[in-house]
Design an enzyme around this catalytic site. Structure first.
Site, PDB file in Angstrom:
ATOM      1  N   ARG A  21      50.107  67.120  40.927  1.00 46.23           N
ATOM      2  CA  ARG A  21      51.357  66.548  41.430  1.00 46.23           C
ATOM      3  C   ARG A  21      52.134  67.579  42.263  1.00 46.23           C
ATOM      4  O   ARG A  21      51.554  68.442  42.888  1.00 46.23           O
ATOM      5  CB  ARG A  21      52.207  65.991  40.283  1.00 46.23           C
ATOM      6  CG  ARG A  21      51.487  65.024  39.345  1.00 46.23           C
ATOM      7  CD  ARG A  21      50.892  63.836  40.025  1.00 46.23           C
ATOM      8  NE  ARG A  21      50.482  62.809  39.057  1.00 46.23           N
ATOM      9  CZ  ARG A  21      49.539  61.914  39.289  1.00 46.23           C
ATOM     10  NH1 ARG A  21      48.883  61.926  40.439  1.00 46.23           N
ATOM     11  NH2 ARG A  21      49.234  61.005  38.377  1.00 46.23           N
ATOM     12  N   LEU A 223      42.789  54.760  35.537  1.00 36.35           N
ATOM     13  CA  LEU A 223      41.858  54.129  36.462  1.00 36.35           C
ATOM     14  C   LEU A 223      40.797  55.140  36.862  1.00 36.35           C
ATOM     15  O   LEU A 223      41.141  56.267  37.219  1.00 36.35           O
ATOM     16  CB  LEU A 223      42.602  53.620  37.706  1.00 36.35           C
ATOM     17  CG  LEU A 223      43.532  52.424  37.467  1.00 36.35           C
ATOM     18  CD1 LEU A 223      44.345  52.118  38.724  1.00 36.35           C
ATOM     19  CD2 LEU A 223      42.739  51.188  37.045  1.00 36.35           C
ATOM     20  N   ASP A 251      40.310  64.613  35.169  1.00 37.75           N
ATOM     21  CA  ASP A 251      41.177  63.619  35.817  1.00 37.75           C
ATOM     22  C   ASP A 251      42.542  63.603  35.141  1.00 37.75           C
ATOM     23  O   ASP A 251      43.178  62.552  35.019  1.00 37.75           O
ATOM     24  CB  ASP A 251      40.542  62.222  35.802  1.00 37.75           C
ATOM     25  CG  ASP A 251      41.265  61.236  36.721  1.00 37.75           C
ATOM     26  OD1 ASP A 251      42.001  61.688  37.612  1.00 37.75           O
ATOM     27  OD2 ASP A 251      41.096  60.015  36.538  1.00 37.75           O
ATOM     28  N   HIS A 255      52.143  61.431  34.390  1.00 42.10           N
ATOM     29  CA  HIS A 255      53.278  60.609  34.809  1.00 42.10           C
ATOM     30  C   HIS A 255      54.365  60.790  33.754  1.00 42.10           C
ATOM     31  O   HIS A 255      54.066  60.954  32.569  1.00 42.10           O
ATOM     32  CB  HIS A 255      52.912  59.130  34.886  1.00 42.10           C
ATOM     33  CG  HIS A 255      51.954  58.778  35.976  1.00 42.10           C
ATOM     34  ND1 HIS A 255      52.316  58.719  37.308  1.00 42.10           N
ATOM     35  CD2 HIS A 255      50.634  58.458  35.938  1.00 42.10           C
ATOM     36  CE1 HIS A 255      51.264  58.367  38.037  1.00 42.10           C
ATOM     37  NE2 HIS A 255      50.230  58.216  37.229  1.00 42.10           N
ATOM     38  N   ALA A 267      48.984  54.353  35.959  1.00 50.33           N
ATOM     39  CA  ALA A 267      47.675  54.712  35.410  1.00 50.33           C
ATOM     40  C   ALA A 267      47.500  56.220  35.405  1.00 50.33           C
ATOM     41  O   ALA A 267      47.794  56.891  36.389  1.00 50.33           O
ATOM     42  CB  ALA A 267      46.570  54.058  36.232  1.00 50.33           C
TER      43      ALA A 267
END
Length: 348
Positions: A21, A223, A251, A255, A267
């Site tokens: 991020r 996802l 992965d 969030h 996701a």
């Protein structure tokens, strides 16, 4: 009967798929990755995607600025493929050591993918250049057609996109990222040396029942979505077999709590704090600890043509509870396995 190992010592691992991020989120999450991993393939799907060399250099510096003193960590940057990407820009970044790989997101497949590729044909000149130069293509392998069930997106992608692409560009290096189905496991197993896969801890540990039965668990929503247990088992069997073209890619996708625990949640699993121990638990359950180091530390560098890390990491059999939340500016993060007890943890 031999007593179970109390310590696992492996060559320092790499994370071949991570989302770091930006801004306050980046500053919060980077240390969880840089503490453990020597390198990480950093996803380029920021709100303004990383499509130029200059943007990648600037983002890399923001990452390095967030790495605590004493952490020996190298972010490996990726280029976000778009229909209009200039192949010369990608080549320049690769030759200058800025771009390690390029990422194909089908448009609207996941977080911040609206700029993604509408069709493989639209980027064929770029892919042909990548094949020539040996630049790995990292693929989010799902179709996004409205008429395709979300649980079938990956299998359909293999038939309609991945296989035709690999038939056309036979020497293109491809990483089928975060595979989730027995179809993908078999496809990668049957592939040649130009095809590899990453697998996440959540897809090895859980299936869709864990996410949906007895109440929706939003912090398992990612996802590609968790699949049936037969697919989970196929992934576990693939890594337990010692297959050398599968490697660690968490992965990890953070969030904030309020964006996960809502009527239309985002996701992604923020698994960086517990991923390595989670993988160790899976390999132990499969009686496959002999293959654990290769999955974490050897297979990835071999596929990418990079040297193995020189340092070491120790995991100890020491039950610890994962924190329920992690402070984040004016919000918080809920980590993968929050509040649960794990049996393997990285020795500090």
């Amino acid at each position: 009967m031999t007593a179970p190992s109390q310590v696992l010592k492996i060559r320092r691992p790499d994370d071949w798929h991570v989302h770091l991020r930006d801004g306050d989120m980046l500053k919060t999450v980077v240390p969880y990755t840089s503490e453990i991993y020597g390198r990480a393939i950093v996803m380029p799907n920021l709100a303004s995607p990383i499509t130029t060399v200059d943007a990648a250099i600037a983002y890399r510096q923001r990452i390095l600025d967030a790495v605590p003193a004493g952490h020996d960590f190298t972010p490996l940057m990726t280029c976000y493929l778009t229909d209009s990407l200039d192949a010369d820009e990608l080549e320049r970044g690769f030759h200058e050591g800025v771009f390690t790989a390029a990422k194909l997101y089908p448009a609207n497949a996941t977080t911040n993918s609206s700029h993604g590729v509408t069709s493989v044909d639209a980027i064929m000149p770029v892919l042909e250049r990548m094949e020539k130069l040996g630049i790995p293509l990292l693929v989010h392998g799902e179709v996004t057609h409205a008429d395709v069930d979300i649980f079938d997106r990956e299998a359909r992608f293999i038939d309609t996109v991945m296989e035709p692409l690999r038939q056309r560009l036979t020497a293109l290096k491809v990483v089928f990222e975060h595979i989730t189905t027995k179809d993908a496991a078999q496809y990668v197993r049957d592939g040649n040396d130009y095809l590899a896969a990453t697998i996440t801890p959540q897809h090895l540990m859980f299936n869709r029942n864990d996410m949906l039965v007895g109440g929706i668990r939003p912090h398992l929503y990612c996802l590609p979505i968790l699949k049936r247990n037969i697919h989970q088992q196929a992934l576990r069997e693939l890594v337990a077999s010692g297959f050398t073209r599968a490697f660690l890619g968490t992965d990890s996708a953070p969030h904030s709590r309020h964006r996960k625990e809502t009527s239309c949640g985002c996701a992604g699993c923020f698994n960086a704090p517990s991923a390595l121990g989670s993988y160790a638990a899976v390999f132990e359950e499969m009686n496959a600890l002999a293959h654990f180091e290769a999955f974490c530390s050897l297979n990835g560098p071999q596929f990418y043509g990079l040297p193995m890390n020189t340092g070491w990491v120790e995991l100890v059999r020491d039950e610890q509870q994962i924190p329920g939340n992690i402070a984040l500016a004016d919000d918080s993060l809920v980590p993968f396995l929050a509040g649960e007890t794990v049996r393997w943890s990285v020795k500090k």
